[in-house]
Design a protein around this motif. Structure first.
Motif, PDB file in Angstrom:
ATOM      1  N   VAL A   1       0.850  -1.186   0.000  1.00  0.00           N
ATOM      2  CA  VAL A   1       0.000   0.000   0.000  1.00  0.00           C
ATOM      3  C   VAL A   1       0.887   1.239   0.000  1.00  0.00           C
ATOM      4  N   LEU A   2       0.632   2.118  -0.945  1.00  0.00           N
ATOM      5  CA  LEU A   2       1.322   3.408  -1.035  1.00  0.00           C
ATOM      6  C   LEU A   2       0.258   4.485  -0.818  1.00  0.00           C
ATOM      7  N   LEU A   3       0.204   5.015   0.399  1.00  0.00           N
ATOM      8  CA  LEU A   3      -0.763   6.070   0.714  1.00  0.00           C
ATOM      9  C   LEU A   3      -0.109   7.418   0.458  1.00  0.00           C
ATOM     10  N   LYS A   4      -0.667   8.159  -0.502  1.00  0.00           N
ATOM     11  CA  LYS A   4      -0.126   9.462  -0.876  1.00  0.00           C
ATOM     12  C   LYS A   4      -0.572  10.529   0.117  1.00  0.00           C
ATOM     13  N   GLY A   5       0.289  11.520   0.329  1.00  0.00           N
ATOM     14  CA  GLY A   5      -0.049  12.613   1.224  1.00  0.00           C
ATOM     15  C   GLY A   5       1.160  13.493   1.461  1.00  0.00           C
ATOM     16  N   PRO A   6       1.063  14.459   2.381  1.00  0.00           N
ATOM     17  CA  PRO A   6       2.233  15.287   2.709  1.00  0.00           C
ATOM     18  C   PRO A   6       3.446  14.432   3.088  1.00  0.00           C
ATOM     19  N   THR A   7       3.165  13.317   3.801  1.00  0.00           N
ATOM     20  CA  THR A   7       4.159  12.261   4.010  1.00  0.00           C
ATOM     21  C   THR A   7       3.620  10.999   3.347  1.00  0.00           C
ATOM     22  N   ASP A   8       4.279  10.545   2.308  1.00  0.00           N
ATOM     23  CA  ASP A   8       3.883   9.302   1.659  1.00  0.00           C
ATOM     24  C   ASP A   8       4.254   8.129   2.566  1.00  0.00           C
ATOM     25  N   ILE A   9       3.361   7.150   2.636  1.00  0.00           N
ATOM     26  CA  ILE A   9       3.612   5.966   3.462  1.00  0.00           C
ATOM     27  C   ILE A   9       3.537   4.736   2.565  1.00  0.00           C
ATOM     28  N   VAL A  10       4.573   3.926   2.596  1.00  0.00           N
ATOM     29  CA  VAL A  10       4.637   2.709   1.788  1.00  0.00           C
ATOM     30  C   VAL A  10       4.885   1.525   2.707  1.00  0.00           C
ATOM     31  N   SER A  11       4.030   0.501   2.624  1.00  0.00           N
ATOM     32  CA  SER A  11       4.221  -0.675   3.474  1.00  0.00           C
ATOM     33  C   SER A  11       3.687  -1.925   2.788  1.00  0.00           C
ATOM     34  N   ASP A  12       4.362  -3.037   3.043  1.00  0.00           N
ATOM     35  CA  ASP A  12       3.851  -4.339   2.612  1.00  0.00           C
ATOM     36  C   ASP A  12       3.437  -5.176   3.824  1.00  0.00           C
ATOM     37  N   GLY A  13       3.346  -4.514   4.987  1.00  0.00           N
ATOM     38  CA  GLY A  13       2.992  -5.208   6.221  1.00  0.00           C
ATOM     39  C   GLY A  13       4.182  -5.749   6.962  1.00  0.00           C
ATOM     40  N   THR A  14       5.328  -5.771   6.306  1.00  0.00           N
ATOM     41  CA  THR A  14       6.574  -6.228   6.943  1.00  0.00           C
ATOM     42  C   THR A  14       7.588  -5.099   6.993  1.00  0.00           C
ATOM     43  N   GLN A  15       7.753  -4.426   5.859  1.00  0.00           N
ATOM     44  CA  GLN A  15       8.631  -3.255   5.787  1.00  0.00           C
ATOM     45  C   GLN A  15       7.784  -2.002   5.537  1.00  0.00           C
ATOM     46  N   THR A  16       8.209  -0.899   6.138  1.00  0.00           N
ATOM     47  CA  THR A  16       7.480   0.357   5.969  1.00  0.00           C
ATOM     48  C   THR A  16       8.471   1.489   5.754  1.00  0.00           C
ATOM     49  N   PHE A  17       8.156   2.348   4.787  1.00  0.00           N
ATOM     50  CA  PHE A  17       9.013   3.499   4.479  1.00  0.00           C
ATOM     51  C   PHE A  17       8.157   4.768   4.419  1.00  0.00           C
ATOM     52  N   LEU A  18       8.713   5.846   4.939  1.00  0.00           N
ATOM     53  CA  LEU A  18       8.047   7.145   4.947  1.00  0.00           C
ATOM     54  C   LEU A  18       8.808   8.113   4.055  1.00  0.00           C
ATOM     55  N   ASN A  19       8.044   8.916   3.318  1.00  0.00           N
ATOM     56  CA  ASN A  19       8.642   9.927   2.438  1.00  0.00           C
ATOM     57  C   ASN A  19       8.026  11.287   2.772  1.00  0.00           C
ATOM     58  N   PRO A  20       8.588  11.997   3.782  1.00  0.00           N
ATOM     59  CA  PRO A  20       8.007  13.268   4.235  1.00  0.00           C
ATOM     60  C   PRO A  20       8.366  14.432   3.321  1.00  0.00           C
TER      61      PRO A  20
END
Length: 287
Positions: free
Chosen positions: A193-212
């Motif tokens: 899941v790649l949730l777009k927003g002021p901080t993008d959030i990407v996760s596969d339920g195991t790894q998670t990355f934030l793009n502020p």
């Protein structure tokens, strides 16, 4: 679950080097399916973004009413007509029969009119059966599609409203709570899941990355279509969806920052296309 802030040093490991002796097609073959009576530009933005991100070949499938204008916009696009104005079972069947057999990735939904959600499920299933890496955006983000993509190598790229439509609950504004919700739905469905927003959030339920990124200019229409094209480009090179999606949001955000630096809050989505090569430059290497 610990979330990592995306940085260039991380993203560099997610973007494979280009082979010095590679031939046309070996750096990615991407399918883009989108467009409708109202939204003719979305698939063009996605397709050009994929090319700018280094994809060799992009096949752009649009309603037949937009074929001439899409071809006229850029000679770089390989345009495939969709026989109906909206995605129907008939147009999905015909599309399945004419798209190239050897695709690396596909992105579906940008501005796409969908008359029959069974047609969307049919198209998604066919592509997954061919082991095509898949990204879904916009009108393709409907709850009926979740059983088809469960535990598959699929990326979904919703904004907050699309997230609510897809998963049935709205993401909170608080980044920590928002991240936890993304992680939960990614894990429950076995997707990225790649949730777009002021901080993008990407996760596969195991790894998670934030793009502020926090770029006020990137609320302009079309920037998400550009992102979808970059996601497809990255998926064509890296078959680990969470890594491909994370590298895409990082590059898209950097392109947005460069566009905002030049034009302030007055950017348009095509400005991002111009800056994708510069955003990609730190990751350009050959083996």
């Amino acid at each position: 679950m610990l979330a990592k802030i995306l940085q260039a040093t991380i993203v560099k490991n997610f973007i494979p080097p280009r082979k010095s002796l590679s031939r046309k097609g070996e750096n990615g073959k991407v399918l883009v399916v989108g467009g409708s009576y109202l939204y003719h530009g979305a698939p063009i933005l996605s397709s050009l973004a994929a090319l700018r991100a280094g994809t060799d070949l992009v096949y752009t499938c649009v309603p037949k009413t937009h074929v001439t204008s899409t071809r006229a916009y850029s000679p770089n696009l390989i345009v495939i007509p969709m026989v109906d104005v909206k995605l129907t079972r008939g147009s999905a069947r015909k599309l399945v029969g004419i798209i190239p057999k050897e695709l690396d990735s596909a992105t579906i939904g940008m501005g796409l009119g969908i008359q029959d959600r069974e047609a969307l499920k049919m198209l998604v299933k066919d592509l997954l059966d061919r082991a095509v890496m898949l990204s879904l955006d916009a009108s393709a983000l409907v709850p009926e599609i979740l059983p088809e993509i469960k535990d598959k190598k699929v990326v979904v790229t919703p904004h907050a409203g699309e997230f609510k439509r897809l998963f049935g609950e709205a993401p909170p504004d608080n980044v920590t709570q928002r991240t936890a919700m993304v992680q939960k739905h990614a894990k429950d469905n076995g997707i990225t899941v790649l949730l777009k927003g002021p901080t993008d959030i990407v996760s596969d339920g195991t790894q998670t990355f934030l793009n502020p990124k926090k770029l006020a200019s990137m609320t302009v229409g079309g920037t998400g279509d550009v992102l979808s094209g970059v996601v497809a480009a990255m998926l064509s090179k890296n078959r680990k969806p969470v890594e491909a999606a994370s590298s895409a949001v990082f590059v898209n955000g950097k392109a947005g920052a460069l566009a905002q630096k030049k034009n302030g809050f007055h950017i348009v989505a095509t400005d991002l296309l111009d800056f994708i090569p510069l955003a990609m430059k730190p990751f350009d290497r050959i083996k």
